[in-house]
Design a protein around this motif. Sequence first.
Motif, PDB file in Angstrom:
ATOM      1  N   UNK A   1      25.975  33.694  44.583  1.00  3.22           N
ATOM      2  CA  UNK A   1      26.346  34.914  45.297  1.00  3.22           C
ATOM      3  C   UNK A   1      25.137  35.816  45.288  1.00  3.22           C
ATOM      4  N   UNK A   2      24.806  36.407  46.414  1.00  4.61           N
ATOM      5  CA  UNK A   2      23.600  37.247  46.426  1.00  4.61           C
ATOM      6  C   UNK A   2      23.945  38.716  46.234  1.00  4.61           C
ATOM      7  N   UNK A   3      22.872  39.499  46.184  1.00  2.00           N
ATOM      8  CA  UNK A   3      23.028  40.916  45.819  1.00  2.00           C
ATOM      9  C   UNK A   3      23.856  41.682  46.854  1.00  2.00           C
ATOM     10  N   UNK A   4      23.824  41.189  48.094  1.00  2.00           N
ATOM     11  CA  UNK A   4      24.584  41.851  49.159  1.00  2.00           C
ATOM     12  C   UNK A   4      26.084  41.829  48.851  1.00  2.00           C
ATOM     13  N   UNK A   5      26.494  40.767  48.179  1.00  2.00           N
ATOM     14  CA  UNK A   5      27.904  40.645  47.807  1.00  2.00           C
ATOM     15  C   UNK A   5      28.290  41.814  46.908  1.00  2.00           C
ATOM     16  N   UNK A   6      27.342  42.198  46.059  1.00  2.00           N
ATOM     17  CA  UNK A   6      27.580  43.341  45.163  1.00  2.00           C
ATOM     18  C   UNK A   6      27.764  44.629  45.984  1.00  2.00           C
ATOM     19  N   UNK A   7      26.922  44.753  47.026  1.00  2.00           N
ATOM     20  CA  UNK A   7      27.050  45.941  47.887  1.00  2.00           C
ATOM     21  C   UNK A   7      28.424  46.006  48.533  1.00  2.00           C
ATOM     22  N   UNK A   8      28.903  44.830  48.975  1.00  2.00           N
ATOM     23  CA  UNK A   8      30.170  44.799  49.709  1.00  2.00           C
ATOM     24  C   UNK A   8      31.368  45.023  48.800  1.00  2.00           C
ATOM     25  N   UNK A   9      31.337  44.354  47.626  1.00  2.00           N
ATOM     26  CA  UNK A   9      32.554  44.327  46.797  1.00  2.00           C
ATOM     27  C   UNK A   9      32.432  45.097  45.481  1.00  2.00           C
ATOM     28  N   UNK A  10      31.204  45.615  45.228  1.00  2.00           N
ATOM     29  CA  UNK A  10      30.979  46.363  44.000  1.00  2.00           C
ATOM     30  C   UNK A  10      31.232  45.505  42.744  1.00  2.00           C
ATOM     31  N   UNK A  11      30.833  44.248  42.838  1.00  2.00           N
ATOM     32  CA  UNK A  11      30.944  43.357  41.674  1.00  2.00           C
ATOM     33  C   UNK A  11      29.592  42.672  41.521  1.00  2.00           C
ATOM     34  N   UNK A  12      29.099  42.622  40.284  1.00  2.00           N
ATOM     35  CA  UNK A  12      27.807  41.970  40.080  1.00  2.00           C
ATOM     36  C   UNK A  12      27.962  40.458  40.228  1.00  2.00           C
ATOM     37  N   UNK A  13      27.020  39.812  40.909  1.00  2.00           N
ATOM     38  CA  UNK A  13      27.120  38.356  41.089  1.00  2.00           C
ATOM     39  C   UNK A  13      27.326  37.623  39.764  1.00  2.00           C
ATOM     40  N   UNK A  14      26.646  38.086  38.689  1.00  2.00           N
ATOM     41  CA  UNK A  14      26.761  37.407  37.391  1.00  2.00           C
ATOM     42  C   UNK A  14      28.197  37.364  36.883  1.00  2.00           C
ATOM     43  N   UNK A  15      28.978  38.377  37.265  1.00  2.00           N
ATOM     44  CA  UNK A  15      30.357  38.438  36.775  1.00  2.00           C
ATOM     45  C   UNK A  15      31.243  37.361  37.412  1.00  2.00           C
ATOM     46  N   UNK A  16      30.883  36.978  38.622  1.00  2.00           N
ATOM     47  CA  UNK A  16      31.784  36.076  39.342  1.00  2.00           C
ATOM     48  C   UNK A  16      31.274  34.646  39.491  1.00  2.00           C
ATOM     49  N   UNK A  17      29.968  34.441  39.270  1.00  2.00           N
ATOM     50  CA  UNK A  17      29.441  33.081  39.447  1.00  2.00           C
ATOM     51  C   UNK A  17      30.090  32.151  38.412  1.00  2.00           C
ATOM     52  N   UNK A  18      30.528  31.001  38.891  1.00  2.00           N
ATOM     53  CA  UNK A  18      31.205  30.043  38.015  1.00  2.00           C
ATOM     54  C   UNK A  18      32.712  30.173  38.063  1.00  2.00           C
ATOM     55  N   UNK A  19      33.205  31.190  38.762  1.00  2.00           N
ATOM     56  CA  UNK A  19      34.656  31.403  38.801  1.00  2.00           C
ATOM     57  C   UNK A  19      35.325  30.549  39.864  1.00  2.00           C
ATOM     58  N   UNK A  20      36.573  30.197  39.583  1.00  2.00           N
ATOM     59  CA  UNK A  20      37.365  29.483  40.577  1.00  2.00           C
ATOM     60  C   UNK A  20      38.007  30.517  41.491  1.00  2.00           C
TER      61      UNK A  20
END
Lengths: 393, 444
Positions: free
Chosen positions: B128-147
Amino acid sequence: MIKAGVGRSNNISAIEAGEEACSKAIGEAGGKADLIIVFSTVAYEQKEVIEGVKSVSKEIPLVGCSDAGEITTQGPTSKGVAVMALQAHGMEFSVGVGNGADKDSFSAGKSAAEEAKRKAKEPFSLFLMFLDGLAENGAAAVRGAQSILGENFPIMGGSAGDDFLFKKTYQYCDGQVLTNTVIGVGLSGDFIFGVGVRHGWEPVGLPMKATKSQGGKLIEIDNRPALSIYEDYFGKKAEDLTKEPIARMAYTYPLGLSVQGSPELLLRDVIIANEKGEITCAAEIPEGSEIRLMMGDSEKAIKAAKEAAQNALSQLKGSLPKAIFVFNCIARHKLLGMKIGEEITAIQDVLGKEVPLIGFYTYGELAPLGGMLGPTCRPAFHNETMALLVLGE
Amino acid sequence: MQKKETLQAIITDLDRAIKMLVRKDFELSGIKEKREAELMELDHIAKLLVRRDLELTQIKERREDEFQELEERTKELEESKQALLNILEDVEESRMLAEEEKNKTLALIANFSDGVLFFDSKNKLSLANIKVQDFFNIKPDEIIGSSLEELNKFESLKTLISLISSGLKILAKTREELVLGSSLVLEVSTVSIELEEQKLGTLLILHDITREKSVERLKTEFVAIAAHQLRTPLSAIKWTLRMFLDGDIGDVSETQSEFLQKTYDSNERMINLVNDLLNVTRIEEGKFLQKTQKCNIVDLLKEAAKSIEDIIMKKNLNFNLVLPDKNSPELNMDKEKIILAIQNLLENAVSYTKIGEVILSGAYDIAQKRFLIKVQDSGIGIPKEQHTRVFSRFFRSSNALKTETEGTGLGLFIAKNIIEAHGGKIWFESVEGKGTTFYFTLPA
């Protein structure tokens, strides 16, 4: 001034191998040479390897022969080519070739010596010979040369090999690759040399008598078919000894002849036996000779090599060794097996590890009996023997 | 006498000596025999010794052959090892190159102006790239690896996850709009990534279309307002002209009537255009279908057919109406719009047909549970190269422009939107110069 250089190569390309070995030899000899000596495996196309050497050595006289393994300053090797470049200020070399050694070894030896002598400007001090290892009678070739040079004239050399195949051996003279020839090189001028000849084999069992022989062919021993002695000693049937060259089984069990003037018995290899029970030897066994079966031992063989080197060194009378030539029997290679390097090291321990050394595993060695020079010098054809020559000044 | 005695004594001595000699000789020959036997024995031992030695030599030879073979094998192994090391080195080099490429790609993705999410073949988020953080206000590190289930627990991601997952499986290929919060609109594209027929995962691209959307909305609003504002005066003109033409406000001469009629027709076309534009804006605003009710398709077909009766008569065309069975099921439809769609098709058919016939037919397909409506004409047809653009806004085929100057180019666009809003499909077959047949379906 003598300056020698040695090069060897086992490049898969015969031409390149010749080139490499020769470049290195001439380089070590100081960039020029008066004589090139080449020993090569028969695995190389012979013309190509000589072509490779000649591409570097150009018009420098070239002699040599095929072998059953090369020996250089680095020790024994096989399936390659070894070259010595000899730069010898004040020395002269004269080369002669004798043909038809398969039919008349005596004449071939005689012609080689005659030609060399005819071309020489000065009288020789030493004569080097390369024989065809599978041609008729090596001892007769030596006698042929002696008929020209004199009975007590020092002769050194070896019989060409073919990697233990016993099919065909080659002799080299300048750009030519020959077979069934005798190559002779007369050395004259200002130099000193020493020789060593020892084998280290020991007789076993009772003495026997060669009751019937014809040149190199031994027909009867103690009035029985000659082969019967190997049947007795080996406990094998005649047919087991005739189906392939008996040499393969008996190379470390030669026959020994007692010869006047030699501290050791003169060895004769048995090569092929036939169903009549006749044995063809590498050289003649005169009718009436007392013969013994000989047995080799690796420790004694190495000790013998060392003694030969010591003998040669003593003959230099304090001069420094400048080049070593080793004519060493293939049977010793077989006897020593993996210890083969120790024999050469033993020589180098005596003569010096840095002294340029070249040699080859032979099918027969030419050297004075007992390594004696002077009035008692009596060159002979040997088998299974370490024969070495050291040039010094 | 004394001599004789002496002689006798000598003889006796000699005899003794001879006997001694014989005895010695006998002893000697015994010793010789013994020596010979000993020598023979030694010779025998020598022979045994040689045999033993020969055996040993042969064993040694075999050992050495084996050793040599072993050495060769070892050499081969060494060479293989070296070759392997070389390969490894090459691989390492390639790996580093690949790593470099990967880093470049990752940098590219990280700085991409669109949001990028990559789900692996097990539908776990692997990138997930940094833009995802802009859109959803979640850091990529928090969600990578999640189902997907785990992602669904994040409040801000819920709408996205429900959009892309169907039964928590990522749809292979979609392109949807996602409205987040009050102002953010994303276009969500999902692409299935495959390498040599093996599915690697699914790529999600989130493209920010907020600005485009607002521009579009403004445009639609403008057209809606403009059209609406136009319609009132146009209606006023229409009724005034009608009154003139009907003589309700005094007589008009024949010439005047002719001009008034032409003005009236032009005004009608203007009204049609404004109506079409209003329909289009409504379609774009997504509020097109207004009231749906159960209706019988037969009535609708009849009503649509009635609207073109006059022009059929005027152009002297044959008109054929084939109706479905009366007992066909009733459908839930926006009646006005379906009639409009059929009318649009019929008007086109009539407009672009000079001679021949127009057929309107409807039939119910029990097996597929749907109606198939067909509008067939023997008109000018549509040039083949323009087939793909037939349902686009403002499209008019080149030959249509030559023969018929009227038409807004919005009729088929509107018809298509109406049919699709009802869950149907529309398509056509046409050969230039021979005629055109439009088909559409309506699911029952």
